[in-house]
Design a protein around this motif. Structure first.
Motif, PDB file in Angstrom:
ATOM      1  N   SER A   1      68.319  45.463  17.821  1.00 20.30           N
ATOM      2  CA  SER A   1      68.773  44.081  17.940  1.00 20.30           C
ATOM      3  C   SER A   1      68.748  43.369  16.589  1.00 20.30           C
ATOM      4  CB  SER A   1      67.948  43.313  18.968  1.00 20.30           C
ATOM      5  OG  SER A   1      66.603  43.242  18.600  1.00 20.30           O
TER       6      SER A   1
ATOM      7  N   THR B   1      63.086  34.011  22.397  1.00 25.12           N
ATOM      8  CA  THR B   1      63.236  35.016  23.451  1.00 25.12           C
ATOM      9  C   THR B   1      61.869  35.467  23.965  1.00 25.12           C
ATOM     10  OG1 THR B   1      65.290  35.744  22.419  1.00 25.12           O
ATOM     11  CG2 THR B   1      64.320  37.213  24.050  1.00 25.12           C
TER      12      THR B   1
ATOM     13  N   THR C   1      60.584  34.945  27.782  1.00 27.25           N
ATOM     14  CA  THR C   1      60.179  36.131  28.537  1.00 27.25           C
ATOM     15  C   THR C   1      58.738  36.000  29.018  1.00 27.25           C
ATOM     16  OG1 THR C   1      61.704  37.440  27.182  1.00 27.25           O
ATOM     17  CG2 THR C   1      60.094  38.654  28.491  1.00 27.25           C
TER      18      THR C   1
ATOM     19  N   PHE D   1      60.603  43.677  27.858  1.00 20.85           N
ATOM     20  CA  PHE D   1      61.660  42.783  28.324  1.00 20.85           C
ATOM     21  C   PHE D   1      62.196  41.894  27.202  1.00 20.85           C
ATOM     22  CE2 PHE D   1      60.225  44.181  32.414  1.00 20.85           C
ATOM     23  CZ  PHE D   1      61.338  44.080  33.226  1.00 20.85           C
ATOM     24  N   THR D   2      61.339  41.492  26.276  1.00 22.82           N
ATOM     25  CA  THR D   2      61.819  40.727  25.120  1.00 22.82           C
ATOM     26  C   THR D   2      62.785  41.581  24.304  1.00 22.82           C
ATOM     27  OG1 THR D   2      59.800  39.402  24.997  1.00 22.82           O
ATOM     28  CG2 THR D   2      61.138  39.505  23.011  1.00 22.82           C
TER      29      THR D   2
ATOM     30  N   ASN E   1      66.071  41.738  26.221  1.00 21.03           N
ATOM     31  CA  ASN E   1      66.752  40.446  26.152  1.00 21.03           C
ATOM     32  C   ASN E   1      67.322  40.198  24.760  1.00 21.03           C
ATOM     33  OD1 ASN E   1      66.076  39.978  28.829  1.00 21.03           O
ATOM     34  ND2 ASN E   1      64.266  38.782  28.335  1.00 21.03           N
TER      35      ASN E   1
ATOM     36  N   ILE F   1      70.558  42.006  24.116  1.00 18.76           N
ATOM     37  CA  ILE F   1      71.696  41.394  24.794  1.00 18.76           C
ATOM     38  C   ILE F   1      72.109  40.087  24.122  1.00 18.76           C
ATOM     39  CG2 ILE F   1      72.424  40.330  26.980  1.00 18.76           C
ATOM     40  CD1 ILE F   1      70.513  42.412  28.346  1.00 18.76           C
ATOM     41  N   LEU F   2      71.141  39.259  23.755  1.00 20.22           N
ATOM     42  CA  LEU F   2      71.440  37.906  23.288  1.00 20.22           C
ATOM     43  C   LEU F   2      71.646  37.756  21.780  1.00 20.22           C
ATOM     44  CD1 LEU F   2      68.879  35.858  25.394  1.00 20.22           C
ATOM     45  CD2 LEU F   2      71.349  35.933  25.689  1.00 20.22           C
TER      46      LEU F   2
ATOM     47  N   PHE G   1      72.214  33.390  31.323  1.00 17.30           N
ATOM     48  CA  PHE G   1      70.872  33.814  30.957  1.00 17.30           C
ATOM     49  C   PHE G   1      69.853  33.363  32.001  1.00 17.30           C
ATOM     50  CE2 PHE G   1      66.929  33.384  28.358  1.00 17.30           C
ATOM     51  CZ  PHE G   1      66.772  34.718  28.054  1.00 17.30           C
TER      52      PHE G   1
ATOM     53  N   CYS H   1      70.137  35.592  34.929  1.00 13.56           N
ATOM     54  CA  CYS H   1      69.541  36.891  34.593  1.00 13.56           C
ATOM     55  C   CYS H   1      68.014  36.812  34.564  1.00 13.56           C
ATOM     56  CB  CYS H   1      70.070  37.387  33.253  1.00 13.56           C
ATOM     57  SG  CYS H   1      71.795  37.893  33.305  1.00 13.56           S
ATOM     58  N   MET H   2      67.460  35.690  34.078  1.00 11.93           N
ATOM     59  CA  MET H   2      66.006  35.537  34.048  1.00 11.93           C
ATOM     60  C   MET H   2      65.443  35.447  35.467  1.00 11.93           C
ATOM     61  SD  MET H   2      64.888  35.755  30.975  1.00 11.93           S
ATOM     62  CE  MET H   2      66.119  37.043  30.879  1.00 11.93           C
TER      63      MET H   2
ATOM     64  N   GLU I   1      65.468  38.942  36.535  1.00 16.09           N
ATOM     65  CA  GLU I   1      64.434  39.637  35.771  1.00 16.09           C
ATOM     66  C   GLU I   1      63.043  39.290  36.298  1.00 16.09           C
ATOM     67  OE1 GLU I   1      63.170  39.131  31.285  1.00 16.09           O
ATOM     68  OE2 GLU I   1      65.028  40.302  31.440  1.00 16.09           O
TER      69      GLU I   1
END
Length: 142
Positions: free
Chosen positions: A15, A42, A46, A76-77, A80, A83-84, A116, A119-120, A123
């Motif tokens: 990332s 992020t 998270t 998960f961070t 994320n 993706i972001l 987002f 999605c959260m 998640e």
């Protein structure tokens, strides 16, 4: 545990590299600031999602909630971020180059924020299931 750490390092590295390249010819200090701020925001989001997801889950005193939290939030961070961060970086570069106006950028970020949030929410459920699964495995091995 070593495999998890390797996966997390790969996620963060991918990332970061992708975001760095997406920022184009923006100066290095600004690139670093965008990436660091992106990682921090992020991570915080998270961690909040994890805190929400752990409601109703009873960690016994013998079970290390802090260790599970640290691992889940790190993984998960990383996902994320992957993706972001590159997408946001690309949009920031487009503003820098004058390819899009700030109004268009804000519209895209608003749409991204809605997606987002959805999605959260998903998640959060996944994190809850992951924690319950870890506790079940722990209880079986006890």
């Amino acid at each position: 545990m070593a495999l998890i750490i390797i996966i997390v390092i790969i996620l963060y590295a991918l990332s970061t590299i992708w975001a760095w390249n997406s920022l184009g010819d923006i100066e290095k200090p600004q690139k670093i600031a965008v990436i660091v701020i992106g990682v921090l925001i992020t991570y915080i989001i998270t961690a909040i999602v994890f805190a929400i997801s752990k409601s109703g889950i009873n960690y016994q005193e013998i079970m290390g909630e802090s260790e599970i939290r640290r691992i889940i939030v790190m993984i998960f961070t990383g996902v994320n971020l992957l993706i972001l961060l590159p997408y946001i970086s690309k949009q920031l570069y487009k503003i820098h180059e004058g390819e899009i106006e700030q109004k268009d950028f804000l519209r895209k970020m608003a749409i991204l924020a809605v997606i987002f949030i959805i999605c959260m929410w998903i998640e959060c459920g996944y994190m809850k299931n992951t924690q319950n699964g870890i506790l079940k495995i722990y209880q079986l091995n006890k």
